[in-house]
Design an enzyme around this catalytic site. Structure first.
Site, PDB file in Angstrom:
ATOM      1  N   HIS A  18       0.846  -1.208   0.000  1.00  8.88           N
ATOM      2  CA  HIS A  18       0.000   0.000   0.000  1.00  8.88           C
ATOM      3  C   HIS A  18       0.879   1.256   0.000  1.00  8.88           C
ATOM      4  O   HIS A  18       0.624   2.217  -0.727  1.00  8.88           O
ATOM      5  CB  HIS A  18      -0.898   0.026   1.243  1.00  8.88           C
ATOM      6  CG  HIS A  18      -1.904  -1.086   1.308  1.00  8.88           C
ATOM      7  ND1 HIS A  18      -2.044  -1.900   2.406  1.00  8.88           N
ATOM      8  CD2 HIS A  18      -2.825  -1.520   0.409  1.00  8.88           C
ATOM      9  CE1 HIS A  18      -3.012  -2.780   2.190  1.00  8.88           C
ATOM     10  NE2 HIS A  18      -3.501  -2.581   0.978  1.00  8.88           N
ATOM     11  N   LYS A  42     -15.736  -7.910   8.475  1.00 11.40           N
ATOM     12  CA  LYS A  42     -14.398  -8.506   8.537  1.00 11.40           C
ATOM     13  C   LYS A  42     -13.873  -8.631   9.965  1.00 11.40           C
ATOM     14  O   LYS A  42     -14.102  -7.761  10.785  1.00 11.40           O
ATOM     15  CB  LYS A  42     -13.422  -7.630   7.748  1.00 11.40           C
ATOM     16  CG  LYS A  42     -13.261  -8.048   6.299  1.00 11.40           C
ATOM     17  CD  LYS A  42     -12.048  -7.349   5.708  1.00 11.40           C
ATOM     18  CE  LYS A  42     -11.952  -7.562   4.207  1.00 11.40           C
ATOM     19  NZ  LYS A  42     -10.896  -6.756   3.617  1.00 11.40           N
ATOM     20  N   ARG A  91      -2.083  -6.249  -8.374  1.00  8.52           N
ATOM     21  CA  ARG A  91      -0.948  -7.157  -8.174  1.00  8.52           C
ATOM     22  C   ARG A  91      -0.913  -8.283  -9.182  1.00  8.52           C
ATOM     23  O   ARG A  91       0.148  -8.820  -9.486  1.00  8.52           O
ATOM     24  CB  ARG A  91      -1.044  -7.800  -6.767  1.00  8.52           C
ATOM     25  CG  ARG A  91      -0.659  -6.880  -5.654  1.00  8.52           C
ATOM     26  CD  ARG A  91      -1.171  -7.405  -4.336  1.00  8.52           C
ATOM     27  NE  ARG A  91      -2.622  -7.367  -4.303  1.00  8.52           N
ATOM     28  CZ  ARG A  91      -3.350  -7.531  -3.230  1.00  8.52           C
ATOM     29  NH1 ARG A  91      -2.771  -7.793  -2.081  1.00  8.52           N
ATOM     30  NH2 ARG A  91      -4.658  -7.457  -3.285  1.00  8.52           N
ATOM     31  N   SER A 128      -2.691  -7.869   2.851  1.00  3.82           N
ATOM     32  CA  SER A 128      -3.080  -7.736   4.264  1.00  3.82           C
ATOM     33  C   SER A 128      -3.535  -9.083   4.819  1.00  3.82           C
ATOM     34  O   SER A 128      -3.214  -9.429   5.958  1.00  3.82           O
ATOM     35  CB  SER A 128      -4.215  -6.722   4.408  1.00  3.82           C
ATOM     36  OG  SER A 128      -3.812  -5.463   3.935  1.00  3.82           O
TER      37      SER A 128
HETATM   38  P1  ADP Z   1      -9.792  -3.854  -0.280  1.00  2.00           P
HETATM   39  O1  ADP Z   1     -10.325  -4.443   0.993  1.00  2.00           O
HETATM   40  O2  ADP Z   1     -10.626  -2.751  -0.864  1.00  2.00           O
HETATM   41  O3  ADP Z   1      -9.336  -4.854  -1.316  1.00  2.00           O
HETATM   42  P2  ADP Z   1      -7.042  -3.493   0.496  1.00  2.00           P
HETATM   43  O4  ADP Z   1      -6.661  -2.771   1.727  1.00  2.00           O
HETATM   44  O5  ADP Z   1      -6.825  -4.961   0.474  1.00  2.00           O
HETATM   45  O6  ADP Z   1      -8.528  -3.081   0.201  1.00  2.00           O
HETATM   46  O7  ADP Z   1      -6.291  -2.852  -0.759  1.00  2.00           O
HETATM   47  C1  ADP Z   1      -6.503  -1.542  -1.185  1.00  2.00           C
HETATM   48  C2  ADP Z   1      -5.881  -1.373  -2.565  1.00  2.00           C
HETATM   49  O8  ADP Z   1      -4.487  -1.605  -2.490  1.00  2.00           O
HETATM   50  C3  ADP Z   1      -6.416  -2.349  -3.611  1.00  2.00           C
HETATM   51  O9  ADP Z   1      -6.504  -1.701  -4.850  1.00  2.00           O
HETATM   52  C4  ADP Z   1      -5.365  -3.417  -3.661  1.00  2.00           C
HETATM   53  O10 ADP Z   1      -5.328  -4.054  -4.924  1.00  2.00           O
HETATM   54  C5  ADP Z   1      -4.120  -2.578  -3.440  1.00  2.00           C
HETATM   55  N1  ADP Z   1      -3.002  -3.373  -2.912  1.00  2.00           N
HETATM   56  C6  ADP Z   1      -3.010  -4.188  -1.846  1.00  2.00           C
HETATM   57  N2  ADP Z   1      -1.811  -4.766  -1.650  1.00  2.00           N
HETATM   58  C7  ADP Z   1      -1.005  -4.283  -2.640  1.00  2.00           C
HETATM   59  C8  ADP Z   1       0.369  -4.509  -3.014  1.00  2.00           C
HETATM   60  N3  ADP Z   1       1.141  -5.362  -2.348  1.00  2.00           N
HETATM   61  N4  ADP Z   1       0.858  -3.831  -4.074  1.00  2.00           N
HETATM   62  C9  ADP Z   1       0.056  -2.988  -4.774  1.00  2.00           C
HETATM   63  N5  ADP Z   1      -1.243  -2.738  -4.491  1.00  2.00           N
HETATM   64  C10 ADP Z   1      -1.767  -3.383  -3.433  1.00  2.00           C
END
Ligand code: ADP
Length: 155
Positions: A18, A42, A91, A128
């Site tokens: 992130h 969640k 990703r 995450s």
């Molecule tokens: P959500 O619950 O909306 O999927 P996340 O917190 O998992 O939210 O992710 C928010 C954004 O960050 C999403 O667009 C996700 O694809 C992106 N993201 C998560 N991990 C990574 C990573 N390692 N590299 C790039 N983008 C990421």
């Protein structure tokens, strides 16, 4: 006009993946608002407020990054923040199809454009949910988190 992007997610927790998206997008926008979505369903690692505080601390020296929590529709939160863009990370092919649908629907209901940045190869497997799972087995996950001693700082 200021170019404002809304970066919405659960950020449970906010990982180096992130962080990388925010840092790389900083060159594209005047302001990035990180929106921590409050999703009751969640099982959370930290409360939304703890997540907001932790991310705020990370960007304390960066006036072009703001952090808030939000409930309800992402596009409405983005509109309230004055954003014209939704920022997301991609990703994998699996992410891509999900993000494509989300971007399509969001453009349809709000006319907000989504800007998708491809994950750096070194962060392509960082998620995450993976961090939460490893942590539940007692694995030290600090290498995936932007703040050292995340747990001791935030618990
Ligand atoms: P959500 O619950 O909306 O999927 P996340 O917190 O998992 O939210 O992710 C928010 C954004 O960050 C999403 O667009 C996700 O694809 C992106 N993201 C998560 N991990 C990574 C990573 N390692 N590299 C790039 N983008 C990421």
């Amino acid at each position: 006009m200021k170019r404002i992007a809304y970066f919405a997610g659960s950020f449970d927790p906010f990982t180096i993946g992130h962080q990388s998206i925010v840092d790389r997008a900083m060159g594209l926008f005047d302001l990035i608002v990180i929106g921590v979505g409050v999703n009751g369903a969640k099982r959370s690692r930290q409360s939304p407020q703890e997540r907001v505080e932790a991310i705020r601390a990370l960007y304390a020296q960066e006036p072009r990054v703001a952090v808030e929590s939000y409930e309800g529709l992402t596009v409405e939160a983005a509109r309230r923040a004055g954003a014209q863009y939704l920022l997301r990370g991609v990703r994998s092919v699996a992410d891509f199809e999900y993000e494509r649908q989300l971007a399509d629907i969001n453009r349809n209901i709000s006319s907000l454009e989504s800007v998708l940045l491809l994950a750096l190869p070194e962060y392509g497997s960082v998620s995450s949910s993976m961090v939460r799972e490893l942590e539940s087995y007692g694995v030290d996950v600090s290498r995936f988190l932007p703040i050292r001693n995340w747990q001791s700082v935030n618990r």
